[in-house]
Design a protein around this motif. Structure first.
Motif, mmCIF file in Angstrom:
data_model
loop_
_atom_site.group_PDB
_atom_site.id
_atom_site.type_symbol
_atom_site.label_atom_id
_atom_site.label_comp_id
_atom_site.label_asym_id
_atom_site.label_seq_id
_atom_site.Cartn_x
_atom_site.Cartn_y
_atom_site.Cartn_z
ATOM 1 N N ARG A 274 5.759 6.575 0.439
ATOM 2 C CA ARG A 274 5.784 5.732 1.644
ATOM 3 C C ARG A 274 4.901 4.508 1.477
ATOM 4 O O ARG A 274 3.859 4.553 0.832
ATOM 5 C CB ARG A 274 5.360 6.529 2.864
ATOM 6 N N VAL A 275 5.350 3.424 2.092
ATOM 7 C CA VAL A 275 4.644 2.153 2.033
ATOM 8 C C VAL A 275 4.127 1.818 3.437
ATOM 9 O O VAL A 275 4.761 2.167 4.439
ATOM 10 C CB VAL A 275 5.572 1.037 1.483
ATOM 11 N N LEU A 276 2.997 1.164 3.493
ATOM 12 C CA LEU A 276 2.371 0.801 4.758
ATOM 13 C C LEU A 276 2.946 -0.517 5.271
ATOM 14 O O LEU A 276 2.986 -1.508 4.543
ATOM 15 C CB LEU A 276 0.854 0.659 4.565
ATOM 16 N N LEU A 277 3.395 -0.507 6.526
ATOM 17 C CA LEU A 277 3.872 -1.722 7.183
ATOM 18 C C LEU A 277 3.030 -1.993 8.416
ATOM 19 O O LEU A 277 2.537 -1.071 9.056
ATOM 20 C CB LEU A 277 5.336 -1.567 7.616
ATOM 21 N N VAL B 252 0.841 -1.193 0.000
ATOM 22 C CA VAL B 252 0.000 0.000 0.000
ATOM 23 C C VAL B 252 0.880 1.248 0.000
ATOM 24 O O VAL B 252 1.732 1.410 0.874
ATOM 25 C CB VAL B 252 -0.931 0.018 1.228
ATOM 26 N N TRP B 253 0.626 2.119 -0.958
ATOM 27 C CA TRP B 253 1.420 3.331 -1.133
ATOM 28 C C TRP B 253 0.613 4.579 -0.811
ATOM 29 O O TRP B 253 -0.582 4.651 -1.090
ATOM 30 C CB TRP B 253 1.911 3.437 -2.569
ATOM 31 N N VAL C 27 10.966 3.448 1.352
ATOM 32 C CA VAL C 27 11.471 2.155 0.895
ATOM 33 C C VAL C 27 12.706 1.754 1.701
ATOM 34 O O VAL C 27 12.832 0.600 2.132
ATOM 35 C CB VAL C 27 11.770 2.187 -0.621
ATOM 36 N N ASP C 28 13.618 2.690 1.935
ATOM 37 C CA ASP C 28 14.832 2.374 2.703
ATOM 38 C C ASP C 28 14.517 2.070 4.165
ATOM 39 O O ASP C 28 15.119 1.167 4.754
ATOM 40 C CB ASP C 28 15.855 3.505 2.586
#
Length: 158
Positions: free
Chosen positions: A36-39, A31-32, A132-133
């Motif tokens: 940023r991606v959702l964790l 999910v973007w 991502v990093d």
């Protein structure tokens, strides 16, 4: 002949998720929101306590995209719009004897979440947005990082 408590033989009924008689179909959601991606931090085995992508088992009669939408909503309260299948991942966990304890075939789906606050629920202990990093530093399973980077590169090229 009944098994002794010391036996390492898996349970006779192998229709469940633990010691299954077949792989379970799971759907993971990349999910973007912007870059940023959702964790989520997993609240159940396998990989309990680890940062991961939201997702879970597909239900009968449910499409892969429907599963992604439902699982993200259940785990974080966010509404998402699926955009594509990123890849498929084999996830197998062996027990101490080498028997397959968990086996999932995970369809990884990219999705967008335009708004809303991620709040952990269902089997997620925490939810957060990461670059991502940052996601690469937080996640322990190499496949999670690979899937996130693959999805990020496909978004950048699109």
């Amino acid at each position: 002949m009944s098994a002794s408590p010391e036996s390492t033989t898996p349970p006779a009924d192998r229709s469940g998720r633990e010691y299954p008689d077949r792989p379970w179909v799971g759907v993971g959601a990349v999910v973007w929101r912007g870059d940023r991606v959702l964790l989520i931090r997993r609240g159940r085995p396998p990989r309990m306590g680890q940062w991961s992508l939201p997702g879970g088992a597909q239900s009968v009669g449910e499409t892969v995209f429907e599963t992604a939408v439902r699982e993200v909503l259940e785990e974080t309260g966010l509404h998402v719009v699926p955009t594509e299948v990123v890849t498929v991942v084999d996830a197998m966990t062996l027990d101490d004897t080498g028997a397959v304890q968990y086996h999932y075939t995970i369809v990884e789906v990219a999705a967008e979440s335009p708004e809303g606050e991620a709040v952990c629920a269902d089997d997620a202990l925490e939810a957060r947005w990461a670059t991502v990093d940052e996601a690469a530093e937080l996640t322990e399973w190499d496949e999670t990082e690979r899937v996130i980077r693959l999805s990020a590169s496909r978004r950048a090229a699109g």
